[in-house]
Design a protein around this motif. Sequence first.
Motif, PDB file in Angstrom:
ATOM      1  N   ILE A   1       0.876  -1.167   0.000  1.00  0.00           N
ATOM      2  CA  ILE A   1       0.000   0.000   0.000  1.00  0.00           C
ATOM      3  C   ILE A   1       0.911   1.213   0.000  1.00  0.00           C
ATOM      4  O   ILE A   1       1.570   1.520   0.996  1.00  0.00           O
ATOM      5  CB  ILE A   1      -0.926   0.009   1.222  1.00  0.00           C
ATOM      6  CG1 ILE A   1      -1.805  -1.241   1.221  1.00  0.00           C
ATOM      7  CG2 ILE A   1      -1.796   1.264   1.236  1.00  0.00           C
ATOM      8  CD1 ILE A   1      -2.587  -1.445   2.501  1.00  0.00           C
ATOM      9  N   SER A   2       0.971   1.900  -1.133  1.00  0.00           N
ATOM     10  CA  SER A   2       1.957   2.965  -1.281  1.00  0.00           C
ATOM     11  C   SER A   2       1.577   3.813  -2.483  1.00  0.00           C
ATOM     12  O   SER A   2       0.464   3.706  -3.008  1.00  0.00           O
ATOM     13  CB  SER A   2       3.360   2.361  -1.460  1.00  0.00           C
ATOM     14  OG  SER A   2       4.356   3.338  -1.365  1.00  0.00           O
ATOM     15  N   TYR A   3       2.480   4.663  -2.914  1.00  0.00           N
ATOM     16  CA  TYR A   3       2.242   5.530  -4.060  1.00  0.00           C
ATOM     17  C   TYR A   3       2.050   4.661  -5.296  1.00  0.00           C
ATOM     18  O   TYR A   3       2.952   3.905  -5.691  1.00  0.00           O
ATOM     19  CB  TYR A   3       3.422   6.477  -4.230  1.00  0.00           C
ATOM     20  CG  TYR A   3       3.244   7.559  -5.269  1.00  0.00           C
ATOM     21  CD1 TYR A   3       1.990   8.022  -5.643  1.00  0.00           C
ATOM     22  CD2 TYR A   3       4.354   8.140  -5.874  1.00  0.00           C
ATOM     23  CE1 TYR A   3       1.837   9.026  -6.583  1.00  0.00           C
ATOM     24  CE2 TYR A   3       4.222   9.157  -6.819  1.00  0.00           C
ATOM     25  CZ  TYR A   3       2.960   9.580  -7.174  1.00  0.00           C
ATOM     26  OH  TYR A   3       2.810  10.576  -8.108  1.00  0.00           O
ATOM     27  N   SER A   4       0.900   4.788  -5.935  1.00  0.00           N
ATOM     28  CA  SER A   4       0.558   3.865  -7.014  1.00  0.00           C
ATOM     29  C   SER A   4       1.306   4.129  -8.313  1.00  0.00           C
ATOM     30  O   SER A   4       1.116   3.394  -9.296  1.00  0.00           O
ATOM     31  CB  SER A   4      -0.958   3.892  -7.275  1.00  0.00           C
ATOM     32  OG  SER A   4      -1.418   5.203  -7.505  1.00  0.00           O
TER      33      SER A   4
ATOM     34  N   PHE B   1      10.159   3.907  -0.804  1.00  0.00           N
ATOM     35  CA  PHE B   1       8.914   4.077  -0.054  1.00  0.00           C
ATOM     36  C   PHE B   1       8.713   5.560   0.233  1.00  0.00           C
ATOM     37  O   PHE B   1       9.675   6.311   0.357  1.00  0.00           O
ATOM     38  CB  PHE B   1       8.934   3.279   1.252  1.00  0.00           C
ATOM     39  CG  PHE B   1      10.132   3.552   2.127  1.00  0.00           C
ATOM     40  CD1 PHE B   1      10.160   4.629   3.013  1.00  0.00           C
ATOM     41  CD2 PHE B   1      11.254   2.722   2.066  1.00  0.00           C
ATOM     42  CE1 PHE B   1      11.262   4.876   3.803  1.00  0.00           C
ATOM     43  CE2 PHE B   1      12.369   2.967   2.860  1.00  0.00           C
ATOM     44  CZ  PHE B   1      12.366   4.040   3.734  1.00  0.00           C
ATOM     45  N   PRO B   2       7.442   5.984   0.326  1.00  0.00           N
ATOM     46  CA  PRO B   2       7.183   7.361   0.743  1.00  0.00           C
ATOM     47  C   PRO B   2       7.273   7.445   2.267  1.00  0.00           C
ATOM     48  O   PRO B   2       6.932   6.501   2.978  1.00  0.00           O
ATOM     49  CB  PRO B   2       5.740   7.622   0.286  1.00  0.00           C
ATOM     50  CG  PRO B   2       5.340   6.420  -0.519  1.00  0.00           C
ATOM     51  CD  PRO B   2       6.199   5.303  -0.063  1.00  0.00           C
ATOM     52  N   ASN B   3       7.717   8.580   2.756  1.00  0.00           N
ATOM     53  CA  ASN B   3       7.727   8.820   4.192  1.00  0.00           C
ATOM     54  C   ASN B   3       7.399  10.284   4.444  1.00  0.00           C
ATOM     55  O   ASN B   3       8.201  11.152   4.109  1.00  0.00           O
ATOM     56  CB  ASN B   3       9.093   8.466   4.798  1.00  0.00           C
ATOM     57  CG  ASN B   3       9.020   8.357   6.301  1.00  0.00           C
ATOM     58  OD1 ASN B   3       8.082   7.764   6.842  1.00  0.00           O
ATOM     59  ND2 ASN B   3       9.983   8.920   6.992  1.00  0.00           N
ATOM     60  N   PRO B   4       6.213  10.578   5.018  1.00  0.00           N
ATOM     61  CA  PRO B   4       5.150   9.658   5.409  1.00  0.00           C
ATOM     62  C   PRO B   4       4.631   8.867   4.202  1.00  0.00           C
ATOM     63  O   PRO B   4       4.690   9.349   3.079  1.00  0.00           O
ATOM     64  CB  PRO B   4       4.061  10.580   5.956  1.00  0.00           C
ATOM     65  CG  PRO B   4       4.742  11.860   6.297  1.00  0.00           C
ATOM     66  CD  PRO B   4       5.858  11.991   5.313  1.00  0.00           C
ATOM     67  N   ASN B   5       4.120   7.683   4.515  1.00  0.00           N
ATOM     68  CA  ASN B   5       3.619   6.842   3.437  1.00  0.00           C
ATOM     69  C   ASN B   5       2.335   7.443   2.866  1.00  0.00           C
ATOM     70  O   ASN B   5       1.608   8.156   3.548  1.00  0.00           O
ATOM     71  CB  ASN B   5       3.351   5.425   3.964  1.00  0.00           C
ATOM     72  CG  ASN B   5       3.166   4.413   2.846  1.00  0.00           C
ATOM     73  OD1 ASN B   5       3.496   4.669   1.686  1.00  0.00           O
ATOM     74  ND2 ASN B   5       2.636   3.252   3.179  1.00  0.00           N
ATOM     75  N   ALA B   6       2.093   7.148   1.617  1.00  0.00           N
ATOM     76  CA  ALA B   6       0.855   7.572   0.962  1.00  0.00           C
ATOM     77  C   ALA B   6       0.179   6.331   0.388  1.00  0.00           C
ATOM     78  O   ALA B   6       0.871   5.501  -0.214  1.00  0.00           O
ATOM     79  CB  ALA B   6       1.156   8.562  -0.157  1.00  0.00           C
TER      80      ALA B   6
END
Length: 365
Positions: free
Chosen positions: A112-115, A163-168
């Motif tokens: 579950i992350s930036y698509s 990975f995004p941080n904060p996650n999206a």
Amino acid sequence: MSRFWSQVVRDLTPYVPGEQPKIANLIKLNTNENPYPPSPKALAAIQAELGDDAARLRLYPDPNADLLKQAVARRYGATPDQVFVGNGSDEVLAHAFQALLKHDAPILFPDISYSFYPVYCGLYGVDYRTVPLADDFSIDPADYCPSGGLPSGRGQPNGGIIFPNPNAPTGRLLALDAIADIARANPDSVVVVDEAYIDFGGTTAIPLTRRFDNVLVVHTLSKSRSLAGLRVGYAIGHPALIEALERVKNSFNSYPLDRLAIVGAVAAIEDDDWFAACCGKVVTTRDALTADLASLGFEVLPSAANFIFARHPQRDAAELAKALRERSIIVRHFKLPRIEQFLRITVGTDVECQALVAELRAILA
């Protein structure tokens, strides 16, 4: 489909950007834009660039955007050769996939992350594996650390990590020490930290780029600097990583940033007071919105971003999104496994968020 399409195009599942509808009196809480205007100094710099000699627009901009690289370097205590700039962070990320993440082994990123990440993999032929988030939708660093690199590690050898941080779209934050553990445990892989939302509640991983030659941190001016319409992004990392990005960029588009974007971005980065004030207002409104939604029975994940991720245990998320749309309020609903009952809601102004809460109260009643 056309007979002229290449096999790459046939196989692609393109990224679907947030909707930009043309609806009168719309409260738009679906694309994580900043509800406040950009720095007046950025607007003045753009106007000055036009006003002094608009005829210069017939000339190409600086292909290296040296003024912008210098401004970013000053902001973070780096050197210009540690800075890469591009047409929005999406372009910067795209170049990172091609320049640094395309290897024999698959890359890793959250399920579950930036698509856009799987889209880039499809476009550039990058093999990947998704790593499931924990039950609370947090990233567990042990999942990205091979057993030899961290005592509790259970990750796999890989060709890179992003990975995004904060996650999206979850908004959850990974601690800086955990990112350092991932970088340390994967010395032969580039670790890309996508910090589009870091200014709303986290500590940037940019200092780690001075400790680890395999960490690349990517930022955008679209969110905290209120310049989504200008399309400016940048990356900071070891000069060798930056050189790889430059090689791809100069084989793709030597002039990614126009004259107005460069001067506007420099002024925005240098206006710390406006930046801090806008971020502070967003954080205050986010906390109030979180409390209001919780009072309506929503489960809201902890967010360090300019959006929140929430679900109601008794109401279907798609139906809630539809009901809000009928009231001229749009939020983002993802029809994806594990998160199909969540809504991602951008933090707007106090007035917009109060209207959202009022309409949700009426819908739930």
